[in-house]
Write an enzyme that holds these catalytic residues in place. Structure first.
Site, PDB file in Angstrom:
ATOM      1  N   CYS A 134       2.615  -8.625  -2.096  1.00  0.00           N
ATOM      2  CA  CYS A 134       3.621  -7.931  -2.749  1.00  0.00           C
ATOM      3  C   CYS A 134       4.015  -6.557  -2.343  1.00  0.00           C
ATOM      4  O   CYS A 134       4.379  -6.557  -1.093  1.00  0.00           O
ATOM      5  CB  CYS A 134       3.258  -7.828  -4.247  1.00  0.00           C
ATOM      6  N   GLN A 135       3.872  -5.436  -2.641  1.00  0.00           N
ATOM      7  CA  GLN A 135       3.989  -4.234  -1.975  1.00  0.00           C
ATOM      8  C   GLN A 135       3.000  -3.987  -0.881  1.00  0.00           C
ATOM      9  O   GLN A 135       3.380  -3.336  -0.072  1.00  0.00           O
ATOM     10  CB  GLN A 135       3.727  -3.085  -3.134  1.00  0.00           C
TER      11      GLN A 135
END
Length: 357
Positions: free
Chosen positions: A150-151
């Site tokens: 994700c991030q």
């Protein structure tokens, strides 16, 4: 409403069933032990500020081909990384260990007021860079495999572009690349935020506030429907533990360092930095064309937080001549905790890494 038919008998039956599940859930909770997560054996090999770097105990399986290049997992800042080791029955990390990988993981910890002014330079050129060096030193290798989630995948792309010589293979999982695709509900929400005002008001951004924002993206499913289904989820010990482990992870959300939050949202959600070649980390410009190593891009086909279009935008942005996309029939979290994660995703990643030794 002509398509919906409600009879008094059906309503009474459903209410009775709901009450029965409610009583069962109360009894289950009364006899339930502490909800534990992240049980795969590991040890801390490095600390810096709130950060801890873990090394997992390798699974020595006779006859199983091992991957000599260590794998460093870089999770997102907004949630706790034990999602990849939620329980022993559906641990993504445990499965990778069984498949012959040596695994390290960055735990970002819980930022507090002392971390208010940490920025992207601190996280990428500081924390990630230091963890990479520690893994290489600990493993005795010159390069590692980097897996960003994700991030954390966005940060891993930045790190790899700035330090291509230290990363042998790059794996991105449910990673946003194009932050302004039309179907990105989180992006639409982020465009309405006065980021400067939020940081000036809160300092660090409260994790609980971010949780409310995520839940607001699907209010019926994550609100009303979830609450109505809770008694059924808690009616027996096994399903209750599974449900509560997930709930523990969902609401165990660290606050976000204010300046990092400001820079990340501005760079990616506001300016769509990768697409517009406008990512600056410290005084260094991030050029994804510097990424030439093999790249595996994993995404969920029904991911509502990072839609496939946001991840697949990575195609053509790097100079990798060995770029592979891997679509998983799941949502954002199912990539790590579903049955497919154990039988397909983890084996697929392990096989890909072994083929690129």
């Amino acid at each position: 409403m002509s398509g919906f038919k409600f009879s008094p008998e059906k309503i009474i039956s459903e209410l009775c069933q709901f009450n029965e599940h409610l009583l069962q859930s109360v009894n289950t909770l009364q006899h339930l032990e502490e909800v534990s997560v992240g049980q795969t054996p590991k040890e801390i090999i490095y600390r810096e500020d709130k950060l801890q770097l873990f090394r997992y105990q390798s699974e020595k399986t006779p006859g199983k081909k091992r991957c000599k290049t260590p794998l460093l997992i870089c999770y997102a800042l907004v949630n706790r990384p034990y999602m990849v080791d939620l329980d022993q029955e559906r641990s993504f990390v445990k499965r990778l260990l069984e498949l012959g990988l040596d695994i390290y993981l960055i735990d970002w910890g819980y930022p507090d007021a002392a971390d208010r002014y940490l920025d992207m330079d601190d996280y990428i050129n500081g924390y990630i860079a230091n963890c990479v060096d520690q893994v290489l030193q600990d493993s005795g290798q010159d390069q590692l495999n980097l897996l960003g989630i994700c991030q954390g995948g966005t940060l891993s792309l930045c790190y790899t572009a700035l330090n291509p010589d230290k990363v042998k293979n790059l794996v991105t999982m449910v990673t946003p690349v194009d932050f302004k695709t039309p179907d990105n509900m989180l992006s639409h929400l982020a465009q309405q935020i006065d980021i400067d005002l939020a940081v000036e008001t809160y300092g660090n951004i409260p994790g609980a506030m971010l949780n409310d924002a995520y839940n607001a993206l699907m209010p019926m499913r994550l609100g009303l429907q979830k609450n109505l289904n809770t008694p059924r989820q808690l009616r027996d010990r096994a399903s209750a533990l599974s449900f509560l482990r997930m709930e523990k992870w969902i609401y165990d959300s660290p606050d976000q360092a204010g300046e990092m939050f400001r820079q990340f949202l501005t760079t990616f959600f506001k300016d769509n930095g990768f697409i517009n070649n406008a990512v600056l980390v410290g005084d260094q410009s991030v050029d994804l064309k510097q990424i030439t190593q093999p790249l595996l891009n994993v995404y969920g086909s029904s991911d509502h937080l990072v839609p496939p279009s946001a991840s697949r935008a990575l195609t053509g942005l790097t100079n990798s001549h060995d770029y592979t996309e891997y679509e998983v029939a799941s949502g954002h979290i199912g990539v790590f905790v579903s049955g497919k994660s154990q039988t397909e995703v983890a084996p697929g990643i392990a096989d890909w890494l072994k083929q690129h030794e």
